[in-house]
Design an enzyme around this catalytic site. Structure first.
Site, PDB file in Angstrom:
ATOM      1  N   TRP A 164      -2.693   3.450  -5.917  1.00  0.00           N
ATOM      2  CA  TRP A 164      -3.974   4.009  -6.399  1.00  0.00           C
ATOM      3  C   TRP A 164      -3.793   4.891  -7.643  1.00  0.00           C
ATOM      4  CZ3 TRP A 164      -2.458   6.534  -1.553  1.00  0.00           C
ATOM      5  CH2 TRP A 164      -2.480   5.648  -0.470  1.00  0.00           C
ATOM      6  N   GLY A 165      -2.770   4.573  -8.433  1.00  0.00           N
ATOM      7  CA  GLY A 165      -2.507   5.367  -9.647  1.00  0.00           C
ATOM      8  C   GLY A 165      -1.497   6.478  -9.416  1.00  0.00           C
ATOM      9  N   ASP A 182      -9.816   3.470  -4.027  1.00  0.00           N
ATOM     10  CA  ASP A 182     -10.562   2.288  -3.592  1.00  0.00           C
ATOM     11  C   ASP A 182     -11.930   2.215  -4.263  1.00  0.00           C
ATOM     12  OD1 ASP A 182      -8.387   1.907  -2.041  1.00  0.00           O
ATOM     13  OD2 ASP A 182      -9.454   1.907  -0.124  1.00  0.00           O
ATOM     14  N   ASP A 234       0.830  -1.208   0.000  1.00  0.00           N
ATOM     15  CA  ASP A 234       0.000   0.000   0.000  1.00  0.00           C
ATOM     16  C   ASP A 234       0.865   1.259   0.000  1.00  0.00           C
ATOM     17  OD1 ASP A 234      -2.487   1.193   0.028  1.00  0.00           O
ATOM     18  OD2 ASP A 234      -3.200   0.035   1.747  1.00  0.00           O
TER      19      ASP A 234
HETATM   20  C1  GLA Z   1      -5.880   1.272   0.906  1.00  0.00           C
HETATM   21  C2  GLA Z   1      -6.022   0.216  -0.185  1.00  0.00           C
HETATM   22  C3  GLA Z   1      -7.143  -0.736   0.172  1.00  0.00           C
HETATM   23  C4  GLA Z   1      -6.899  -1.385   1.519  1.00  0.00           C
HETATM   24  C5  GLA Z   1      -6.699  -0.292   2.562  1.00  0.00           C
HETATM   25  C6  GLA Z   1      -6.245  -0.834   3.898  1.00  0.00           C
HETATM   26  O1  GLA Z   1      -6.967   2.110   0.966  1.00  0.00           O
HETATM   27  O2  GLA Z   1      -6.257   0.829  -1.403  1.00  0.00           O
HETATM   28  O3  GLA Z   1      -7.301  -1.724  -0.821  1.00  0.00           O
HETATM   29  O4  GLA Z   1      -5.747  -2.189   1.442  1.00  0.00           O
HETATM   30  O5  GLA Z   1      -5.715   0.642   2.152  1.00  0.00           O
HETATM   31  O6  GLA Z   1      -6.143   0.197   4.824  1.00  0.00           O
END
Ligand code: GLA
Length: 478
Positions: free
Chosen positions: A154-155, A175, A120
């Site tokens: 996330w990009g 997400d 992450d």
């Molecule tokens: C981020 C990730 C999620 C998840 C959460 C956990 O938001 O994108 O998929 O793993 O962290 O906190």
């Protein structure tokens, strides 16, 4: 393919009991048989750093330890997915991140026998995405275990431009939902953003539009089917995110549709894209499959039914072609159709099709194993030969050639491969002659070439443990 807890559960309920129940449901529901393989905790993994700086299991939440959970998963013929963060802390700040501990932490994941690590991007102020994930890639290599590296920025940092050389998949967006709250419109925005990145995807390096929300409260049967079709067409990782312990028959049917999975797992690994819009209906194509057929998706985002003509030139073929068309949801073949085909698609629904010159629609290899862990135990004074076997089969249409075990096994271990149709048994034989008491471990890796496309499939590896006790005159450890 696999399952991750975040979409349904969030952090708090994750523990060994829940994970084991999910693993059992994954097997009993037929998802494992359909190819879902990677499973494990997300944030909720609950490790901590001990006084010496080593990542350590939280035994209140995971009484068998993170290694014990991995053994349970491997014995079921599944692969072990774990989670961490590239920054100073995980997103909730409850757990340590890997920053400045990359090498020790990746060594800990290898010791726990992880096969997949999602990394992450929370609490990474001042860190460069490309440099950080490269360091983590180097650390994984140094740890010496084959591990799928799943980037989760996330990009951020546009990983589709550089991450193919450091990882296997990368999140392209934020997400897909807050835990427990499936959100169809957010999912459709994510699909639209991910679609644009089709050129970056290919075998071993995938765009990841996030875990699936199929089977969660709030999605209709039609939406489940359409979501799955989009993820299959985008050759996206198929990580289920719902509670596998309480699925409706319809959810299981969607998640285990082998013909749809076949286009997702196609060895050419091409990501489909929108080639034409017809009002609110989209025609997705550009996804040639290993047998020369073409995957086609018609997705109707409108409020009324749409009649859509897919002309063969829309999907890059000559109008004069006569093609058979397979509907991957009704499992029926029609044709041959000259010039194109017309379909009627209800609101939010899809027609997921495969067009081919022949009326044979083979499914590529879908590998399923009865176990990924062989545990052998030798007690006593004399040398012994012990064997343990794992059986691996393909649920694809064609048999695979014999798996070839890579050289480099330790001297105490040999592996023989035997083939019976679509199943192959790898028998590991350990010989304890000359070994002292102690624990021995090896990773067996085997290669295969997919027969039609000629592409390598090198995902087969498993662990062999050997425990030797009671030998005369030796010390406790080798
Ligand atoms: C981020 C990730 C999620 C998840 C959460 C956990 O938001 O994108 O998929 O793993 O962290 O906190």
């Amino acid at each position: 393919m696999g399952w991750y807890p975040w979409n349904e559960f969030g952090q708090e309920p994750q523990n060994e009991k829940l994970l084991k129940e999910i693993v059992d449901a994954l097997v009993s529901s037929g998802l494992k048989e359909a190819g879902y393989t990677y499973v494990g905790p997300d944030e909720g993994i609950c490790f901590y750093r001990d006084a010496g700086g080593k990542l350590t299991s939280n035994l209140d939440r995971y009484p068998s330890g993170l290694r014990g959970l991995g053994d349970y998963i491997h014995k079921k013929g599944l692969k072990y997915a774990l989670y961490t963060d590239a920054g100073t802390r995980t997103c909730s700040k409850a757990m340590p991140g890997t920053k400045d501990h990359e090498f020790e932490d990746m060594a800990a994941f290898a010791e726990w026998r992880a096969d997949y690590v999602k990394i992450d991007w929370c609490n990474t102020e001042g860190q460069d995405t490309a440099k950080t994930y490269r360091k983590l890639h180097d650390a994984q290599h140094a740890a010496g275990r084959p591990i799928v590296h799943s980037l989760c920025s996330w990009g951020e940092g546009e990983p589709w431009k550089w991450a193919a050389s450091v990882g296997h998949l990368w999140r392209t967006t934020g997400d897909i939902c807050a835990p427990g709250k499936a959100d169809w419109s957010r999912a459709m925005k994510i699909a639209a953003a991910n679609e644009k990145l089709y050129e970056a995807a290919g075998p071993g390096h995938w765009n990841d539009p996030d875990m699936m929300i199929i089977g969660m409260d709030g999605l209709s049967e039609t939406q489940n089917r359409s979501f799955f079709s989009l993820w299959c067409m985008m050759t996206a990782p198929l990580m289920a995110g719902n509670d596998l312990r309480k699925m409706t028959p319809s959810t299981i049917q969607v998640l285990t549709n082998l013909e749809a999975i076949g286009i997702n797992q196609d060895p050419l690994g091409i990501q489909g894209r929108i080639v034409r819009r017809n009002g609110k209906a989209e025609i997705w194509a550009g996804k040639r499959l290993f047998d020369g057929s073409e995957a086609v998706l018609v997705f109707n985002q409108g409020a009324a039914s749409a009649d859509v003509k897919v002309a063969w030139p829309d999907i890059g073929l000559a109008e004069s072609e006569s093609l058979y068309v397979r509907n991957l949801w009704t499992h029926q073949t029609s044709g041959p159709h000259r010039g194109g085909i017309s379909v009627r698609v209800a609101p939010n629904d899809v027609a997921l099709l495969r067009a081919s010159k022949t009326n044979r629609f083979p499914v590529p290899p879908i590998i399923v194993a009865d176990s990924y862990l062989v545990s052998l135990r030798a007690a006593g004074m004399t040398a012994q030969k012990l064997t343990g076997a794992i059986t691996v089969k393909t649920n694809g249409s064609d048999e695979l050639p014999l798996w070839k075990v890579r050289p480099g096994l330790p001297s105490w271990l040999s592996v023989a491969v035997r083939k019976t149709g679509k199943s192959q048994t790898l028998t590991s034989t350990a010989c304890t002659a000359g070994l002292k008491s102690g624990l021995y471990h090896a990773v067996v890796r085997a290669d295969n070439i997919e027969p039609v496309s000629g592409k390598p499939i090198s995902v087969l590896y498993y662990d062999v443990d050997l425990e030797v006790t009671g030998r005369a005159g030796d010390r406790a450890k080798n």
